[in-house]
Scaffold this motif. Structure first.
Motif, PDB file in Angstrom:
ATOM      1  N   MET A   1       0.840  -1.187   0.000  1.00 23.57           N
ATOM      2  CA  MET A   1       0.000   0.000   0.000  1.00 23.57           C
ATOM      3  C   MET A   1       0.883   1.249   0.000  1.00 23.57           C
ATOM      4  SD  MET A   1      -3.126  -0.777   2.569  1.00 23.57           S
ATOM      5  CE  MET A   1      -4.497  -0.399   1.513  1.00 23.57           C
ATOM      6  N   ASN A   2       0.399   2.246  -0.700  1.00 24.53           N
ATOM      7  CA  ASN A   2       1.131   3.505  -0.769  1.00 24.53           C
ATOM      8  C   ASN A   2       0.947   4.319   0.503  1.00 24.53           C
ATOM      9  OD1 ASN A   2       2.093   3.146  -3.421  1.00 24.53           O
ATOM     10  ND2 ASN A   2       0.106   3.739  -4.228  1.00 24.53           N
ATOM     11  N   GLN A   3       1.974   5.058   0.818  1.00 24.45           N
ATOM     12  CA  GLN A   3       1.943   5.992   1.944  1.00 24.45           C
ATOM     13  C   GLN A   3       2.608   7.264   1.446  1.00 24.45           C
ATOM     14  OE1 GLN A   3       3.004   4.217   5.670  1.00 24.45           O
ATOM     15  NE2 GLN A   3       3.330   6.189   6.663  1.00 24.45           N
ATOM     16  N   TYR A   4       1.790   8.259   1.098  1.00 24.69           N
ATOM     17  CA  TYR A   4       2.275   9.439   0.400  1.00 24.69           C
ATOM     18  C   TYR A   4       2.882  10.524   1.280  1.00 24.69           C
ATOM     19  CZ  TYR A   4       0.120   7.514  -3.778  1.00 24.69           C
ATOM     20  OH  TYR A   4      -0.216   6.708  -4.832  1.00 24.69           O
ATOM     21  N   ALA A   5       2.949  10.304   2.569  1.00 23.32           N
ATOM     22  CA  ALA A   5       3.582  11.289   3.453  1.00 23.32           C
ATOM     23  C   ALA A   5       4.121  10.583   4.690  1.00 23.32           C
ATOM     24  CB  ALA A   5       2.590  12.374   3.860  1.00 23.32           C
ATOM     25  N   THR A   6       5.107  11.186   5.276  1.00 24.76           N
ATOM     26  CA  THR A   6       5.664  10.686   6.537  1.00 24.76           C
ATOM     27  C   THR A   6       5.186  11.600   7.669  1.00 24.76           C
ATOM     28  OG1 THR A   6       7.632  12.068   6.372  1.00 24.76           O
ATOM     29  CG2 THR A   6       7.746   9.853   5.366  1.00 24.76           C
ATOM     30  N   TYR A   7       5.316  11.111   8.885  1.00 19.87           N
ATOM     31  CA  TYR A   7       4.943  11.940  10.033  1.00 19.87           C
ATOM     32  C   TYR A   7       5.851  13.162  10.119  1.00 19.87           C
ATOM     33  CZ  TYR A   7       3.155  13.249  14.583  1.00 19.87           C
ATOM     34  OH  TYR A   7       2.566  13.941  15.614  1.00 19.87           O
ATOM     35  N   GLN A   8       7.096  13.010   9.731  1.00 21.92           N
ATOM     36  CA  GLN A   8       8.026  14.141   9.729  1.00 21.92           C
ATOM     37  C   GLN A   8       7.536  15.218   8.752  1.00 21.92           C
ATOM     38  OE1 GLN A   8      12.049  13.095   8.699  1.00 21.92           O
ATOM     39  NE2 GLN A   8      12.808  15.167   9.004  1.00 21.92           N
ATOM     40  N   PHE A   9       7.086  14.816   7.563  1.00 24.64           N
ATOM     41  CA  PHE A   9       6.537  15.778   6.604  1.00 24.64           C
ATOM     42  C   PHE A   9       5.275  16.422   7.173  1.00 24.64           C
ATOM     43  CE2 PHE A   9       3.571  17.024   3.310  1.00 24.64           C
ATOM     44  CZ  PHE A   9       4.360  17.780   2.458  1.00 24.64           C
ATOM     45  N   TYR A  10       4.417  15.597   7.771  1.00 29.65           N
ATOM     46  CA  TYR A  10       3.152  16.090   8.331  1.00 29.65           C
ATOM     47  C   TYR A  10       3.372  17.179   9.374  1.00 29.65           C
ATOM     48  CZ  TYR A  10      -1.163  16.099  11.070  1.00 29.65           C
ATOM     49  OH  TYR A  10      -2.283  16.485  11.757  1.00 29.65           O
ATOM     50  N   THR A  11       4.273  16.938  10.313  1.00 25.04           N
ATOM     51  CA  THR A  11       4.488  17.916  11.382  1.00 25.04           C
ATOM     52  C   THR A  11       5.412  19.055  10.964  1.00 25.04           C
ATOM     53  OG1 THR A  11       6.271  16.580  12.320  1.00 25.04           O
ATOM     54  CG2 THR A  11       4.046  16.276  13.233  1.00 25.04           C
ATOM     55  N   GLY A  12       6.338  18.784  10.067  1.00 24.04           N
ATOM     56  CA  GLY A  12       7.305  19.795   9.657  1.00 24.04           C
ATOM     57  C   GLY A  12       6.820  20.658   8.511  1.00 24.04           C
ATOM     58  N   THR A  13       6.770  20.108   7.321  1.00 19.64           N
ATOM     59  CA  THR A  13       6.416  20.871   6.129  1.00 19.64           C
ATOM     60  C   THR A  13       4.942  21.256   6.108  1.00 19.64           C
ATOM     61  OG1 THR A  13       8.144  19.698   4.926  1.00 19.64           O
ATOM     62  CG2 THR A  13       6.501  20.844   3.600  1.00 19.64           C
ATOM     63  N   PHE A  14       4.067  20.303   6.412  1.00 13.59           N
ATOM     64  CA  PHE A  14       2.620  20.547   6.388  1.00 13.59           C
ATOM     65  C   PHE A  14       2.147  21.302   7.630  1.00 13.59           C
ATOM     66  CE2 PHE A  14      -1.848  19.119   6.949  1.00 13.59           C
ATOM     67  CZ  PHE A  14      -2.364  19.486   5.722  1.00 13.59           C
ATOM     68  N   HIS A  15       2.922  21.253   8.694  1.00 11.58           N
ATOM     69  CA  HIS A  15       2.610  21.890   9.978  1.00 11.58           C
ATOM     70  C   HIS A  15       1.323  21.341  10.598  1.00 11.58           C
ATOM     71  CE1 HIS A  15       5.888  24.683   9.405  1.00 11.58           C
ATOM     72  NE2 HIS A  15       5.403  24.976   8.215  1.00 11.58           N
ATOM     73  N   GLY A  16       1.120  20.043  10.448  1.00 14.46           N
ATOM     74  CA  GLY A  16      -0.051  19.397  11.019  1.00 14.46           C
ATOM     75  C   GLY A  16       0.139  19.100  12.494  1.00 14.46           C
ATOM     76  N   SER A  17      -0.979  19.093  13.221  1.00 11.82           N
ATOM     77  CA  SER A  17      -0.905  18.794  14.645  1.00 11.82           C
ATOM     78  C   SER A  17      -2.109  18.000  15.149  1.00 11.82           C
ATOM     79  CB  SER A  17      -0.781  20.093  15.449  1.00 11.82           C
ATOM     80  OG  SER A  17      -1.909  20.914  15.217  1.00 11.82           O
ATOM     81  N   LEU A  18      -3.075  17.725  14.298  1.00  7.80           N
ATOM     82  CA  LEU A  18      -4.287  17.032  14.729  1.00  7.80           C
ATOM     83  C   LEU A  18      -4.080  15.539  14.960  1.00  7.80           C
ATOM     84  CD1 LEU A  18      -7.009  18.638  12.428  1.00  7.80           C
ATOM     85  CD2 LEU A  18      -6.503  19.153  14.819  1.00  7.80           C
ATOM     86  N   ILE A  19      -3.158  14.936  14.231  1.00  6.73           N
ATOM     87  CA  ILE A  19      -2.956  13.484  14.292  1.00  6.73           C
ATOM     88  C   ILE A  19      -1.677  13.193  15.058  1.00  6.73           C
ATOM     89  CG2 ILE A  19      -2.696  11.366  12.964  1.00  6.73           C
ATOM     90  CD1 ILE A  19      -4.037  12.848  10.609  1.00  6.73           C
ATOM     91  N   GLY A  20      -1.777  12.342  16.056  1.00  5.74           N
ATOM     92  CA  GLY A  20      -0.607  11.952  16.840  1.00  5.74           C
ATOM     93  C   GLY A  20       0.257  10.950  16.083  1.00  5.74           C
TER      94      GLY A  20
END
Length: 121
Positions: free
Chosen positions: A1-20
């Protein structure tokens, strides 16, 4: 299965914070599958825009899941302590009867694809 982002990308580049970090893999795999579905499996190269779209979809999936995480199947809209009255918001999922804001919130990733990624396909 594909995984198009990493948690590092999510919190760093995307600046996401909703998902632990402990939940991220589950949501991003499902979000990536969603993106594969709307593009008919045509994602040949994972760009930053693809990763951002996957993160946006994952956040929407997490938001919907959170709205339905209590035992009633809906989010609590109102609560009264005296005589214990609780009202649930059953319209937490995006549906044809959802408000325009709810529908547009969930479709943010789809719009990103239409405007930025599908040009030239």
């Amino acid at each position: 299965m594909n995984q198009y982002a990493t948690y590092q990308f999510y919190t760093g580049t995307f600046h996401g914070s909703l998902i632990g970090a402990d939940e991220f893999d589950g949501y991003i795999v499902k979000a990536s599958a969603f993106l594969d579905g709307i593009t008919f499996g045509r994602i040949a190269q994972v760009t930053e825009d693809i990763s951002a779209a996957a993160c946006a979809v994952a956040e929407q999936m997490q938001t919907i899941q959170s709205a339905y995480s209590d035992s009633s199947g809906g989010s609590v809209a109102a609560e009264k302590t005296g005589d214990e009255s609780v009202n649930y918001n059953a319209a937490a999922v995006v549906s044809p009867t959802s408000s325009a804001a709810e529908r547009s919130s969930f479709s943010a990733a789809v719009v990103l694809f239409k405007e930025k990624l599908m040009v030239g396909w």
